[in-house]
Design a protein around this motif. Structure first.
Motif, PDB file in Angstrom:
ATOM      1  N   GLY A 184      54.493  19.467  35.411  1.00 52.66           N
ATOM      2  CA  GLY A 184      53.244  19.989  35.966  1.00 52.66           C
ATOM      3  C   GLY A 184      53.114  19.459  37.365  1.00 52.66           C
ATOM      4  N   MET A 212      48.849  19.573  32.919  1.00 59.07           N
ATOM      5  CA  MET A 212      49.643  20.802  32.925  1.00 59.07           C
ATOM      6  C   MET A 212      50.973  20.557  32.194  1.00 59.07           C
ATOM      7  N   ALA A 213      51.626  19.444  32.491  1.00 56.59           N
ATOM      8  CA  ALA A 213      52.905  19.137  31.842  1.00 56.59           C
ATOM      9  C   ALA A 213      52.709  18.962  30.337  1.00 56.59           C
ATOM     10  N   ASN A 387      52.771  28.515  36.391  1.00 53.61           N
ATOM     11  CA  ASN A 387      52.970  27.113  35.986  1.00 53.61           C
ATOM     12  C   ASN A 387      52.211  26.782  34.715  1.00 53.61           C
ATOM     13  N   GLU A 388      51.037  27.368  34.579  1.00 49.37           N
ATOM     14  CA  GLU A 388      50.215  27.085  33.406  1.00 49.37           C
ATOM     15  C   GLU A 388      49.607  28.396  32.937  1.00 49.37           C
TER      16      GLU A 388
END
Lengths: 461, 447
Positions: A184, A212-213, A387-388
């Motif tokens: 993330g 996020m990660a 990314n998310e």
């Protein structure tokens, strides 16, 4: 950086064998970076770039000579080299200069900031990501500041100085567990001195990267196919940047290499869409006092209620297109001849409700946070990564999904925007094109696209 | 101030300030580029630049500073020292002492001796050839010829003094073709002696665009795919950091601790060869003599790529893969000439082996649509549908998705068509690859 009398001699030398226009771009830039990884300060660098580019235009033909040596002898030599490539014509005399000063010294210039201060800021973002969860296996973070002083002088009397100061903090987090790894990232940047960090919640930047990660670590792969997509605010504006922004630069338009050529005054987007490129926003990451040809930046409305209103035009583009310049000429450094580029580009706030556009989505993707992308302006084919993301069914978020990519054609996606929310925000990024890599903001409120091709490798959820 | 005087003063200042060692990395470059439009010299660019990166070691820590203005060595040392003082990573990073190198000859380049006028004429000819290459060529977006040469010099207080030279010449053309209301672009390039073969370069660019007309999307699903050599090289390049020991030691590579393990199908052998004639060099960016090695041999990971620092940490020797992104960048790790060793089969034979599937000729968005840490990728792609081993319909607006290590394991066959891209300090190449189980997203026109 050089005196007006020197500049006049250099411009005169550049025009000695003809040419319609000559320009000197001088630059002196200091940049500092500190990089942290593995909980330790890993690297710190300082760099000082210094040089000049001399440009001579004859019609739409361009001669560009650059050198790292800005002494008068070297500049005269560079000017002579440029003139040698010009093919005759009337000898133009440079007009008298009208000196102008743009860009002020920042309240806290980077030169007055020491490494311990940089590291304290960096650590605030870093630690928040590291401490978010035991599943965060690695964090890396960078802080970068830049102080660029430029002088543009040309044969039309421009003698303009600008000073651009910027800083950026970026955090990237890695989450590991169950044999999986996900990342993330989040960044925070502005066009000011270090006063821009005052009151900033840098821990939130780190936490966002970590969250996020962690979210993606537990997410299934995104299903592939044609779906409606809601794109989150801020960096979600990368969709406009790629799908449309690049195709509205004179770089593409002037030579007929854009799908939006000859469409001024035509409806190219849904009526909800108003899009702007504004290089004047005070303190913004993509702002400039003047562009890299010495033209003051301004707010350019590109699309108004779906109708194409304007392009982003540099000097060469303006000659080719027969239209005025728009303060949009940029270059990474003196090593590049300038061309039309974006600054702070965004879809303006609309009137739709964020909650409603998800509730009435049916089945599709909520692309909450976007990564980067690219476009072929000729065909308008763009791509960008999510990314998310979250999968939505019956208007409700079902679960996070990883690995989504959105692709399409710019002219189609603009017509398919069927919701534009109210809260517009900007996010910093770097944009690469023919004149190098330049800092730009992208932005938008939350929007919805009726249908996009979603790329992923998951099965239906 | 001359480089020699600057270096001497910087070394003296660094040692006087308590640094144990100091090193300069100095580059001087000249470049020329002629770009042509409508048979006029549209853009002519020449440059002359020099840059100096300074690295100092202070109490076991490295500090860096960079300048393009050789005026104030003491200030540059002070900057580098400031940076060294705050470093918390205490991994030992040795500097290279004096050493002998195997001589390396610059590749033959018949374009190196051309005059400016001759290079401009070549660019003009390239545009002309492109306009004539296909009746559908509407215009030429870019036609250029670019040449350059440079010298890189490494010196340090241990007595290292190493110089290497490089030069390049290339041509590039991008043609725009029109068919009905469709427009497509296609590009091609040539390097060194091949720059003079403008007709072949122009024909390739036009053919590249011509095979994109009337393209369709493809139904979503799992396909066998042939990645053409350039698309395969782009993927390999985007994931090259997984082979870096630096990334592995920081937990950013899936290959950490995998030396000796099978990580790819037996068809895959990957070489890193700094002596490869495409761009040979005698030493890496910290002065370590070049070493040719198999990184992956028949699917087994033999070594990661090391510089002196990562090698010391891992208890091995440097593989001569120290890299500085620019002369002022901290010493990191990067491949040199890094390529998948070609097999016996032509691309046509790979397509015949595949039978039905897709030929992928281009992947886009590599800086965003893939993640070197997780190995995941999901990229915009184009190519051709392949039926019974033959290319039938052009395909566009699809995505290819997968995971890099899975992809390496699913390589069924490797083609013979290895080709390097634009020459640079890092050159990554691949032949075409036949790969099973690639996830495709697109639009099913039958629905």
């Amino acid at each position: 950086m050089i005196r007006p009398d020197t500049a006049e001699r250099v411009l005169t030398a550049a025009l000695q064998s003809g040419g319609d226009f000559a320009e000197i771009f001088l630059e002196d830039t200091e940049e500092n970076t500190v990089h942290m990884i593995d909980d330790k300060v890993e690297n710190a660098t300082h760099s000082h770039s210094h040089g000049a580019g001399i440009r001579v235009l004859t019609g739409t033909n361009c001669v560009y000579v650059y050198t790292g040596d800005t002494g008068e002898t070297a500049l005269l030599r560079a000017a002579a080299a440029a003139a040698a490539a010009v093919k005759g014509g009337d000898i133009l005399r440079p007009q008298p200069f009208v000196p102008r000063q743009y860009g002020r010294a920042p309240a806290v210039p980077a030169a007055g900031v020491d490494n311990p201060r940089r590291i304290a800021l960096l650590r605030a973002g870093y630690q928040a990501a590291r401490q978010a969860s035991a599943d965060i296996s690695q964090v890396s973070a960078n802080i970068r500041d830049e102080d660029q002083r430029i002088l543009v002088c040309n044969s039309r009397g421009v003698f303009a100085e600008d000073r651009r100061t910027r800083a950026l903090l970026a955090v990237s987090a890695v989450a590991s567990g169950g044999g999986e790894v996900q990342t993330g990232q989040q960044s925070f940047g502005f066009g000011k001195g270090y006063e821009g960090f005052d009151g900033a919640d840098l821990a939130a930047v780190g936490r966002k990267a970590a969250d996020m990660a962690l979210t993606m670590l537990r997410a299934p792969e995104c299903p592939a196919g044609q779906f409606p997509v809601v794109i989150g605010p801020g960096f979600g504006g990368v969709i406009f940047h790629e799908a449309c922004g690049h195709s509205l630069e004179a770089t593409s338009v002037a030579k007929g290499n854009s799908e939006f050529c000859g469409k001024l005054g035509q409806k190219i987007a849904d009526k909800r869409v108003t899009a702007v490129d504004d290089g004047t926003i005070p303190g913004a990451w993509g702002s400039l006092g003047i562009d890299d040809e010495g033209t003051p930046t301004r707010k350019n409305v590109l699309i108004e209620h779906g109708v194409l209103k304007g392009y982003m035009i540099d000097l060469l583009g303006s000659i080719r297109m027969g239209m005025p310049v728009t303060g949009s000429s940029r270059r990474e450094s003196y090593c590049y001849a300038p061309t039309s580029r974006m600054t702070n580009t965004y879809i303006a706030a609309g009137e739709d409700d964020d909650e409603e556009m998800l509730r009435t989505l049916g089945e599709g993707l909520y692309a909450c946070s976007m990564g980067g992308g690219s476009v072929n302006p000729l065909t308008g084919e763009f791509n960008f990564s999510v990314n998310e993301g979250y999968w939505v069914r019956d208007g409700r978020i079902l679960c996070p999904v990883r690995g989504a990519t959105l692709i399409g054609k710019g002219s189609q996606v603009l017509q398919r925007i069927d919701r534009v929310g109210r809260g517009q925000t900007l996010s910093p990024g770097m944009c690469g094109s023919v004149s190098g890599s330049v800092p730009v903001n992208v932005g938008q409120p939350q929007i919805r696209v009726r249908e996009l091709t979603v790329g992923g490798k998951g099965e239906a959820l | 101030m001359t480089f020699e005087a600057f270096r001497k003063a910087a070394f003296e200042a660094a040692l006087a300030a308590g640094c144990t060692t100091a090193e300069t990395c100095f580059s001087e470059e000249e470049s020329f580029c002629a770009q042509v439009l409508d048979q006029q010299l549209e853009k002519y660019t020449v440059s002359l630049s020099c840059a100096l990166g300074l690295r100092v070691q202070y109490q076991g820590r490295n500090g860096y500073a960079y300048t393009e203005q050789l005026e104030n060595p003491e200030q540059l040392v002070a900057r580098a020292l400031d940076n060294a003082r705050v470093i918390e990573n205490t991994d030992d990073h040795p500097m290279m002492g004096p050493c002998a190198y195997r001589p390396v000859a610059l590749p033959e380049d018949p374009c190196a001796g051309l005059s400016e006028a001759e290079k401009i004429a070549l660019a003009m000819d390239l545009e002309k050839q492109a306009l004539a290459a296909d009746p559908r060529v509407d215009r030429v977006e870019t036609a250029l010829v670019e040449t350059g040469h440079g010298t890189l010099r490494l010196d340090n207080t241990l007595g290292l003094s190493a110089t290497r030279q490089d030069r390049f010449s290339l041509s590039y053309v991008c043609a725009i073709l029109k068919q009905g209301d469709q427009v497509q672009d296609g590009a091609a390039f040539r390097v060194r002696g091949e720059v003079k073969d403008t007709a072949a370069c122009a024909a390739e660019a036009a053919a590249e665009a011509a095979c994109r007309f009337d393209a369709q999307s493809a139904a979503p699903g799992t396909y066998p795919v042939v990645f053409r050599y350039d698309a395969a090289a782009d993927l390999l390049a985007a994931f090259a950091s997984v082979f870096s020991a630096d990334a592995a030691q920081k937990g950013l590579s899936l290959l950490a601790g995998q030396e000796g393990q099978r990580i790819a199908s037996e068809a895959v052998t990957i070489m890193d060869d700094p002596f490869h004639p495409y761009a040979p060099r005698a030493f890496d960016d910290e002065g370590v003599p070049s070493l040719t090695k198999a990184v992956v041999e028949k699917g087994v990971l033999k070594t990661l790529l090391h510089n002196l620092k990562t090698a010391r940490k891992a208890g091995v020797s440097s593989t001569s893969n120290a890299s500085r992104g620019s002369v002022g960048s901290p010493v990191g790790v990067a491949p040199s000439n890094f390529y998948i060793v070609p097999g016996e089969k032509t691309r046509e034979q790979l397509l015949a082996d595949m039978g039905d599937g897709l030929l992928i000729t281009e992947v886009s968005g590599l800086h965003a649509g893939l993640n070197p840490v997780s190995g995941d990728f999901s990229l915009l792609a184009r190519g051709m549908r392949v039926e019974n081993g033959r290319c039938t319909v052009p395909v566009e607006q699809i995505t290819v998705a997968g995971q890099f290590l899975q992809l390496l394991k699913h390589v069924r066959a490797v083609g013979s068509d290895l080709k390097f891209g634009f020459p640079g300090s890092v050159n990554i190449a691949s032949p075409s690859l036949l790969v099973d189980d690639i996830k495709i997203a697109g639009k099913d026109l039958a629905k």
